[in-house]
Design an enzyme around this catalytic site. Structure first.
Site, short mmCIF file in Angstrom:
data_model
loop_
_atom_site.label_atom_id
_atom_site.label_comp_id
_atom_site.label_asym_id
_atom_site.label_seq_id
_atom_site.Cartn_x
_atom_site.Cartn_y
_atom_site.Cartn_z
N LYS A 1 3.39 -6.33 12.67
CA LYS A 1 2.77 -6.65 11.37
C LYS A 1 3.22 -8.01 10.83
O LYS A 1 4.41 -8.29 10.70
CB LYS A 1 3.11 -5.54 10.36
CG LYS A 1 2.43 -5.77 9.00
CD LYS A 1 2.35 -4.49 8.19
CE LYS A 1 1.86 -4.76 6.78
NZ LYS A 1 1.60 -3.56 6.02
N ARG B 1 2.61 5.67 18.53
CA ARG B 1 4.00 5.83 18.91
C ARG B 1 4.70 4.47 18.93
O ARG B 1 4.15 3.50 19.45
CB ARG B 1 4.11 6.49 20.28
CG ARG B 1 5.30 7.39 20.38
CD ARG B 1 5.29 8.18 21.68
NE ARG B 1 4.13 9.08 21.76
CZ ARG B 1 3.45 9.25 22.89
NH1 ARG B 1 3.78 8.62 23.97
NH2 ARG B 1 2.44 10.08 22.93
N ARG C 1 0.85 -1.19 0.00
CA ARG C 1 0.00 0.00 0.00
C ARG C 1 0.89 1.24 0.00
O ARG C 1 2.06 1.19 0.33
CB ARG C 1 -0.91 0.00 1.24
CG ARG C 1 -1.93 -1.12 1.20
CD ARG C 1 -2.79 -1.16 2.46
NE ARG C 1 -3.54 0.06 2.61
CZ ARG C 1 -3.48 0.86 3.67
NH1 ARG C 1 -2.69 0.56 4.68
NH2 ARG C 1 -4.19 1.96 3.73
C1 BTN Z 1 0.80 -3.69 2.45
O1 BTN Z 1 1.50 -2.73 2.10
O2 BTN Z 1 0.59 -3.92 3.65
C2 BTN Z 1 0.16 -4.57 1.39
C3 BTN Z 1 1.08 -5.66 0.93
C4 BTN Z 1 0.46 -6.56 -0.13
C5 BTN Z 1 1.45 -7.56 -0.66
C6 BTN Z 1 0.81 -8.59 -1.55
S1 BTN Z 1 1.88 -9.94 -1.91
C7 BTN Z 1 0.78 -10.52 -3.12
C8 BTN Z 1 0.24 -9.32 -3.86
N1 BTN Z 1 1.12 -8.93 -4.93
C9 BTN Z 1 1.69 -7.74 -4.73
O3 BTN Z 1 2.50 -7.19 -5.49
N2 BTN Z 1 1.26 -7.23 -3.57
C10 BTN Z 1 0.32 -8.10 -2.91
#
Ligand code: BTN
Length: 326
Positions: free
Chosen positions: A186, A324, A121
């Site tokens: 995460k 934080r 994202r």
């Molecule tokens: C984030 O930033 O938290 C979202 C990450 C999403 C990663 C997944 S892996 C499979 C799919 N292909 C990608 O290029 N991105 C998503």
């Protein structure tokens, strides 16, 4: 045999465990020791933790169970019929599905062992070493267009948690809109990309990355992260995790299409890691501080803001939540 097949075969030999000398691998494949060394280097570049000991040869530093569409189909409930494509190395599973979006049916899935240009994202990179995580994308069409997507990312977060709990992972929670946390850090991220289809419906590509066993020396990830292997001593079957995730996504997507976010709202609130906490929501240049009051019926984040004129609740439809130390 192509370069790519040689590499795959070397990997398959290493997966069997133990040391494999360059000479023995070279003999098996009909290539020189120098060529074996070059292929091993390429596998290391993809994120595989292979080390070498003089006089003994190459060894994979951990057990690796590869994804297999046959195992996946066996593990899936018989009621799940959609196509599941397992790829070796790809730029991004989301990009791959978007490239053939017009041909896709609801619930079609692709997975890859590694991504060379995984996307997260907010334009971030999703670091995607070989065999270390799950990189999975699913297609779903929404007949009533883009407005049907509101709340989708929250529902997918809930489905991811449900699938992981089913295989025995505990300590899971969510950060709005859909980061999956394990014991407060995460574990997984979700990227949903929507495109307008020729019939005016909306095609969504739902991508998830779940950290399973990341290489010990991984440095490129720019935020705190964890993986499932750090919280269990049991061996992890990636095909089983993938089967549960695919099953859970198909089920919630069918229900979400029919009933919207409401049936999932209380479960999302229950999983909210920062419920009642002081958080900051960043949207572009702006950063707003307040108390997290959960979500409304559309999935918007509710932030209670106090100032000299009193208290107001502000709704956020996008942005990054931070606290934080996170
Ligand atoms: C984030 O930033 O938290 C979202 C990450 C999403 C990663 C997944 S892996 C499979 C799919 N292909 C990608 O290029 N991105 C998503």
């Amino acid at each position: 045999m192509s370069e790519f097949d040689n590499r795959t075969q070397i990997l398959h030999e290493l997966i069997n465990g133990g040391f494999h000398s360059g000479e023995m691998l070279g003999d098996k494949l009909g290539i020189s020791r120098a060529a074996v060394a070059k292929h091993v280097k390429a596998l290391q570049t993809l994120g595989l933790d292979i080390f070498s000991v003089t006089g003994k040869g190459y060894k994979l530093n951990y057990e690796l169970n590869l994804l297999s569409s046959t195992s996946l189909k066996e593990l899936m409930n018989a009621s799940h019929k959609g196509n599941i494509e397992v790829l070796n190395v790809i730029d991004s599973t989301n990009t791959y599905l978007k490239g053939k979006i017009a041909e896709l049916e609801n619930g079609e899935v692709c997975l890859a062992e590694a991504q060379t240009a995984g996307r997260g994202r907010q334009g971030r990179t999703w670091v995607s070493p070989f065999g270390a995580s799950l990189y999975l994308s699913m297609f779903w069409r929404f007949e009533s267009g883009f407005q049907a997507l509101s709340g989708l990312s929250l529902v997918i977060g809930v489905a991811t948690v449900n699938a992981l709990e089913k295989i025995g992972v505990s300590g899971l929670s969510l950060k709005w809109p859909n980061d999956v946390y394990l014991h407060g850090t995460k574990l997984a991220g979700i990227l949903i990309e929507a495109e307008s289809m020729p019939d005016n419906s909306c095609g969504a590509v739902i991508g998830v990355g779940i950290n399973i066993q990341l290489p010990e020396d991984i440095k490129e990830i720019d935020q705190p992260f964890t993986d499932i292997a750090s919280h269990t001593n049991e061996s992890i079957d990636r095909n089983r995790i993938a089967a549960e995730v695919i099953g859970a996504y198909r089920e919630v997507l069918a229900q979400f299409t029919a009933e919207g976010l409401l049936p999932f709202k209380s479960r999302w609130m229950e999983l909210d890691h920062f419920s009642g906490a002081e958080i900051a929501v960043s949207t572009g240049e702006q950063k707003v501080l307040g108390i997290n009051q959960g979500i409304d019926d559309s999935g918007a984040l509710l932030l209670e803001i106090k100032d000299s004129s009193g208290t107001e609740i502000k709704r956020f439809f996008g942005g990054e939540v931070s606290v934080r130390g996170q």
